[in-house]
Write a protein that holds these residues in place. Sequence first.
Motif, short mmCIF file in Angstrom:
data_model
loop_
_atom_site.label_atom_id
_atom_site.label_comp_id
_atom_site.label_asym_id
_atom_site.label_seq_id
_atom_site.Cartn_x
_atom_site.Cartn_y
_atom_site.Cartn_z
N PRO A 37 -45.89 -80.59 -68.09
CA PRO A 37 -45.00 -81.23 -69.05
C PRO A 37 -43.55 -81.05 -68.62
CG PRO A 37 -45.70 -79.09 -69.87
CD PRO A 37 -46.47 -79.33 -68.60
N GLU A 38 -42.65 -81.73 -69.30
CA GLU A 38 -41.24 -81.51 -69.02
C GLU A 38 -40.91 -80.05 -69.34
OE1 GLU A 38 -36.81 -83.19 -70.17
OE2 GLU A 38 -38.56 -83.77 -71.35
N ILE A 39 -40.19 -79.43 -68.44
CA ILE A 39 -39.90 -78.00 -68.57
C ILE A 39 -38.41 -77.83 -68.83
CG2 ILE A 39 -40.05 -75.76 -67.40
CD1 ILE A 39 -42.17 -77.26 -65.55
N VAL A 40 -38.09 -77.12 -69.88
CA VAL A 40 -36.69 -76.91 -70.25
C VAL A 40 -36.35 -75.44 -70.14
CG1 VAL A 40 -34.98 -77.13 -72.08
CG2 VAL A 40 -36.74 -78.89 -71.81
N ARG A 41 -35.36 -75.16 -69.33
CA ARG A 41 -34.89 -73.77 -69.23
C ARG A 41 -34.20 -73.39 -70.54
NH1 ARG A 41 -31.42 -72.38 -64.12
NH2 ARG A 41 -33.48 -72.47 -63.16
N PRO A 42 -34.52 -72.24 -71.08
CA PRO A 42 -33.96 -71.87 -72.39
C PRO A 42 -32.45 -71.66 -72.30
CG PRO A 42 -35.07 -69.99 -71.39
CD PRO A 42 -35.40 -71.18 -70.54
N PRO A 43 -31.74 -71.96 -73.39
CA PRO A 43 -30.29 -71.77 -73.38
C PRO A 43 -29.94 -70.29 -73.35
CG PRO A 43 -31.04 -72.34 -75.58
CD PRO A 43 -32.23 -72.50 -74.68
N LEU A 44 -28.79 -70.01 -72.82
CA LEU A 44 -28.31 -68.63 -72.76
C LEU A 44 -27.67 -68.24 -74.09
CD1 LEU A 44 -26.60 -68.84 -69.28
CD2 LEU A 44 -28.71 -67.59 -69.79
N PRO A 45 -27.72 -66.98 -74.44
CA PRO A 45 -26.98 -66.52 -75.62
C PRO A 45 -25.50 -66.83 -75.46
CG PRO A 45 -28.49 -64.81 -74.85
CD PRO A 45 -28.48 -65.88 -73.80
N SER A 46 -24.83 -67.08 -76.55
CA SER A 46 -23.42 -67.43 -76.51
C SER A 46 -22.60 -66.40 -75.74
CB SER A 46 -22.87 -67.56 -77.93
OG SER A 46 -21.50 -67.87 -77.92
N GLY A 47 -21.83 -66.88 -74.78
CA GLY A 47 -20.97 -66.02 -74.00
C GLY A 47 -21.62 -65.35 -72.81
N SER A 48 -22.93 -65.57 -72.60
CA SER A 48 -23.64 -64.94 -71.49
C SER A 48 -23.65 -65.85 -70.27
CB SER A 48 -25.08 -64.60 -71.89
OG SER A 48 -25.10 -63.69 -72.96
N PRO A 49 -23.35 -65.34 -69.09
CA PRO A 49 -23.34 -66.17 -67.89
C PRO A 49 -24.74 -66.40 -67.35
CG PRO A 49 -22.78 -63.91 -67.32
CD PRO A 49 -22.92 -63.95 -68.82
N ALA A 50 -24.89 -67.42 -66.54
CA ALA A 50 -26.16 -67.69 -65.85
C ALA A 50 -26.47 -66.53 -64.90
CB ALA A 50 -26.06 -68.99 -65.08
N PRO A 51 -27.74 -66.36 -64.53
CA PRO A 51 -28.12 -65.16 -63.77
C PRO A 51 -27.39 -64.97 -62.44
CG PRO A 51 -29.91 -66.77 -63.83
CD PRO A 51 -28.91 -67.19 -64.84
#
Length: 313
Positions: free
Chosen positions: A111-125
């Motif tokens: 299925p279409e895969i959606v990466r979950p949103p980050l908590p507010s103010g948190s940077p990408a890994p």
Amino acid sequence: MTEQTEQTEQTEQTEQTEQAEERQALVSPSPPDVLPAVPAVPAVPAVPEGTPLVPTKAGKDRRVLRAVLRWTAVAVVFAAVGTAAAYGITRQERTDLPGLATESDGRWNYPEIVRPPLPSGSPAPFAEANRAAAHHADLRALVLPAPEGAKADEALRGKDGWLATKDFLAEFASKEDRKAAGQAMTDYGLRHIAARGWTMRDGTHTRIYLLRFGTAAAADELFATELIHYDSPTYAVRGAEEFDRDEDFPEKTEFAHVTRSPYTETKPYGAEQVRQAYLSAGDTVALIVQSREGTAEAVPFQQTVVLQSQLLS
């Protein structure tokens, strides 16, 4: 000049202007219609922190921006969702893939895969601001969803989506390996395990485990020194004894910030063949295992590893 003469000249000028305009219309195309504005890409609903991701099936006529991935099995679709770092990953049509134009290439329909949103103010890994390379998104939402036609492995659901360490260690064949691997998890500061498993109609059984540690340094050292050797994994999984590195795994499917070590069981197989891969991405280590009676096909294994890698990258 009389008033009558002026009216006559004005009438003649008007007629000449109208005739000129008619001639111009015959030789010049009319201006094109103004194109309607392109509709905006619909926003993806945000996933609350701590809620497992529930993907939706992609429509055939979904309007998305496509970019071909390094492997022809998947495509990535980016869409901004407010300030959240969320985007979609969807499969590409087979006819769009050179050398994979038939429907019998062995790939699964994810299925279409959606990466979950980050908590507010948190940077990408792997953002410059995230020097710890930590995945701030819910680990349970980063586990690859099952493809169409799969039967879920209830044993890997865990409690509230978290798998107990002992259930993960049960993947390893020998008591000695389970004990050694368990000690390594403790030594390197294992925090959480999220997992998912499924079985396809042809009997292929897939298990995916995501292990999060306190730091990227701990996860990377565990991966490099405790879990793998170049030509074989350190701990044998159930159903197989001898592995070789999977040299046929497409090199172009590697992603920045994700280190991959794929292996395939060597002949002679037992009742089934086993394939497995370890991934290291920031503070997270993944183990992906596929087994099937007779022969475990390469294409769905590679596809699964690539999609999971993309979710973690």
